[in-house]
Motif scaffolding. Sequence first.
Motif, PDB file in Angstrom:
ATOM      1  N   LEU A  55       0.825  -1.212   0.000  1.00 41.60           N
ATOM      2  CA  LEU A  55       0.000   0.000   0.000  1.00 41.60           C
ATOM      3  C   LEU A  55       0.860   1.263   0.000  1.00 41.60           C
ATOM      4  O   LEU A  55       0.536   2.245  -0.675  1.00 41.60           O
ATOM      5  N   GLY A  56       1.949   1.242   0.742  1.00 38.03           N
ATOM      6  CA  GLY A  56       2.852   2.392   0.771  1.00 38.03           C
ATOM      7  C   GLY A  56       3.495   2.643  -0.579  1.00 38.03           C
ATOM      8  O   GLY A  56       3.606   3.788  -1.031  1.00 38.03           O
ATOM      9  N   ALA A  57       3.909   1.565  -1.247  1.00 43.23           N
ATOM     10  CA  ALA A  57       4.526   1.714  -2.569  1.00 43.23           C
ATOM     11  C   ALA A  57       3.517   2.239  -3.583  1.00 43.23           C
ATOM     12  O   ALA A  57       3.833   3.127  -4.383  1.00 43.23           O
ATOM     13  N   VAL A  58       2.302   1.719  -3.550  1.00 41.93           N
ATOM     14  CA  VAL A  58       1.270   2.180  -4.486  1.00 41.93           C
ATOM     15  C   VAL A  58       0.919   3.640  -4.209  1.00 41.93           C
ATOM     16  O   VAL A  58       0.719   4.421  -5.140  1.00 41.93           O
ATOM     17  N   ALA A  59       0.881   4.025  -2.936  1.00 44.95           N
ATOM     18  CA  ALA A  59       0.598   5.422  -2.584  1.00 44.95           C
ATOM     19  C   ALA A  59       1.669   6.356  -3.139  1.00 44.95           C
ATOM     20  O   ALA A  59       1.385   7.510  -3.467  1.00 44.95           O
ATOM     21  N   GLN A  60       2.907   5.850  -3.270  1.00 41.31           N
ATOM     22  CA  GLN A  60       3.996   6.636  -3.839  1.00 41.31           C
ATOM     23  C   GLN A  60       4.093   6.440  -5.357  1.00 41.31           C
ATOM     24  O   GLN A  60       5.090   6.811  -5.964  1.00 41.31           O
ATOM     25  N   LYS A  61       3.068   5.810  -5.933  1.00 45.40           N
ATOM     26  CA  LYS A  61       2.974   5.595  -7.385  1.00 45.40           C
ATOM     27  C   LYS A  61       4.102   4.716  -7.922  1.00 45.40           C
ATOM     28  O   LYS A  61       4.586   4.898  -9.032  1.00 45.40           O
ATOM     29  N   GLN A  62       4.534   3.743  -7.117  1.00 46.63           N
ATOM     30  CA  GLN A  62       5.557   2.788  -7.539  1.00 46.63           C
ATOM     31  C   GLN A  62       4.881   1.482  -7.956  1.00 46.63           C
ATOM     32  O   GLN A  62       3.894   1.073  -7.354  1.00 46.63           O
ATOM     33  N   ASP A  63       5.430   0.837  -8.978  1.00 46.28           N
ATOM     34  CA  ASP A  63       4.943  -0.481  -9.373  1.00 46.28           C
ATOM     35  C   ASP A  63       5.458  -1.504  -8.362  1.00 46.28           C
ATOM     36  O   ASP A  63       6.530  -1.357  -7.798  1.00 46.28           O
ATOM     37  N   VAL A  64       4.664  -2.552  -8.140  1.00 43.64           N
ATOM     38  CA  VAL A  64       5.034  -3.603  -7.196  1.00 43.64           C
ATOM     39  C   VAL A  64       4.959  -4.945  -7.919  1.00 43.64           C
ATOM     40  O   VAL A  64       3.910  -5.320  -8.431  1.00 43.64           O
ATOM     41  N   GLU A  65       6.087  -5.644  -7.980  1.00 43.90           N
ATOM     42  CA  GLU A  65       6.115  -6.969  -8.584  1.00 43.90           C
ATOM     43  C   GLU A  65       5.971  -8.007  -7.479  1.00 43.90           C
ATOM     44  O   GLU A  65       6.700  -7.981  -6.498  1.00 43.90           O
ATOM     45  N   LEU A  66       5.023  -8.917  -7.655  1.00 41.64           N
ATOM     46  CA  LEU A  66       4.741  -9.944  -6.662  1.00 41.64           C
ATOM     47  C   LEU A  66       5.172 -11.318  -7.163  1.00 41.64           C
ATOM     48  O   LEU A  66       4.453 -12.300  -7.022  1.00 41.64           O
ATOM     49  N   GLY A  67       6.339 -11.363  -7.757  1.00 35.34           N
ATOM     50  CA  GLY A  67       6.877 -12.623  -8.266  1.00 35.34           C
ATOM     51  C   GLY A  67       5.968 -13.232  -9.314  1.00 35.34           C
ATOM     52  O   GLY A  67       5.465 -12.536 -10.201  1.00 35.34           O
ATOM     53  N   SER A  68       5.718 -14.525  -9.200  1.00 35.39           N
ATOM     54  CA  SER A  68       4.916 -15.220 -10.205  1.00 35.39           C
ATOM     55  C   SER A  68       3.425 -14.921 -10.073  1.00 35.39           C
ATOM     56  O   SER A  68       2.637 -15.306 -10.938  1.00 35.39           O
ATOM     57  N   LEU A  69       3.015 -14.211  -9.004  1.00 35.12           N
ATOM     58  CA  LEU A  69       1.608 -13.850  -8.853  1.00 35.12           C
ATOM     59  C   LEU A  69       1.200 -12.767  -9.843  1.00 35.12           C
ATOM     60  O   LEU A  69       0.110 -12.810 -10.404  1.00 35.12           O
ATOM     61  N   GLY A  70       2.065 -11.778 -10.035  1.00 36.96           N
ATOM     62  CA  GLY A  70       1.737 -10.713 -10.967  1.00 36.96           C
ATOM     63  C   GLY A  70       2.358  -9.397 -10.564  1.00 36.96           C
ATOM     64  O   GLY A  70       3.323  -9.352  -9.797  1.00 36.96           O
ATOM     65  N   LYS A  71       1.761  -8.325 -11.052  1.00 34.01           N
ATOM     66  CA  LYS A  71       2.318  -6.987 -10.856  1.00 34.01           C
ATOM     67  C   LYS A  71       1.184  -6.009 -10.590  1.00 34.01           C
ATOM     68  O   LYS A  71       0.138  -6.059 -11.244  1.00 34.01           O
ATOM     69  N   ILE A  72       1.406  -5.120  -9.631  1.00 32.46           N
ATOM     70  CA  ILE A  72       0.473  -4.021  -9.370  1.00 32.46           C
ATOM     71  C   ILE A  72       1.128  -2.768  -9.926  1.00 32.46           C
ATOM     72  O   ILE A  72       2.246  -2.425  -9.550  1.00 32.46           O
ATOM     73  N   LYS A  73       0.429  -2.124 -10.832  1.00 30.94           N
ATOM     74  CA  LYS A  73       0.971  -0.948 -11.504  1.00 30.94           C
ATOM     75  C   LYS A  73       0.005   0.215 -11.296  1.00 30.94           C
ATOM     76  O   LYS A  73      -1.212   0.049 -11.357  1.00 30.94           O
ATOM     77  N   VAL A  74       0.552   1.401 -11.041  1.00 29.69           N
ATOM     78  CA  VAL A  74      -0.272   2.602 -10.900  1.00 29.69           C
ATOM     79  C   VAL A  74      -0.416   3.230 -12.279  1.00 29.69           C
ATOM     80  O   VAL A  74       0.571   3.506 -12.962  1.00 29.69           O
TER      81      VAL A  74
END
Length: 93
Positions: free
Chosen positions: A33-52
Amino acid sequence: MKKSELVDALAEKAGLSKNDAKKAFDALTEVVLGAVAQKQDVELGSLGKIKVVHKPAGTARNPATGEQMQVAAKDVAKFTPGKALKDAALGNA
């Protein structure tokens, strides 16, 4: 799967106490949540990616009344599943 079930499975899989697994899960949630709030992409390994992603302002239609209205620009979180998650969902894992 509910959060409590996920924490229980995580504890069993990682050999952690349920309390430690809950702390790890809560910490992971806070970091993401902190990374997304700072508009950073988050890679969750083989699960996927959260991108703003930035959505520009535009017009939309109210489905109840049919009235056109203005929609403000905004940033949204978009989840893209990874290959392993797609394969698991299709039963190919």
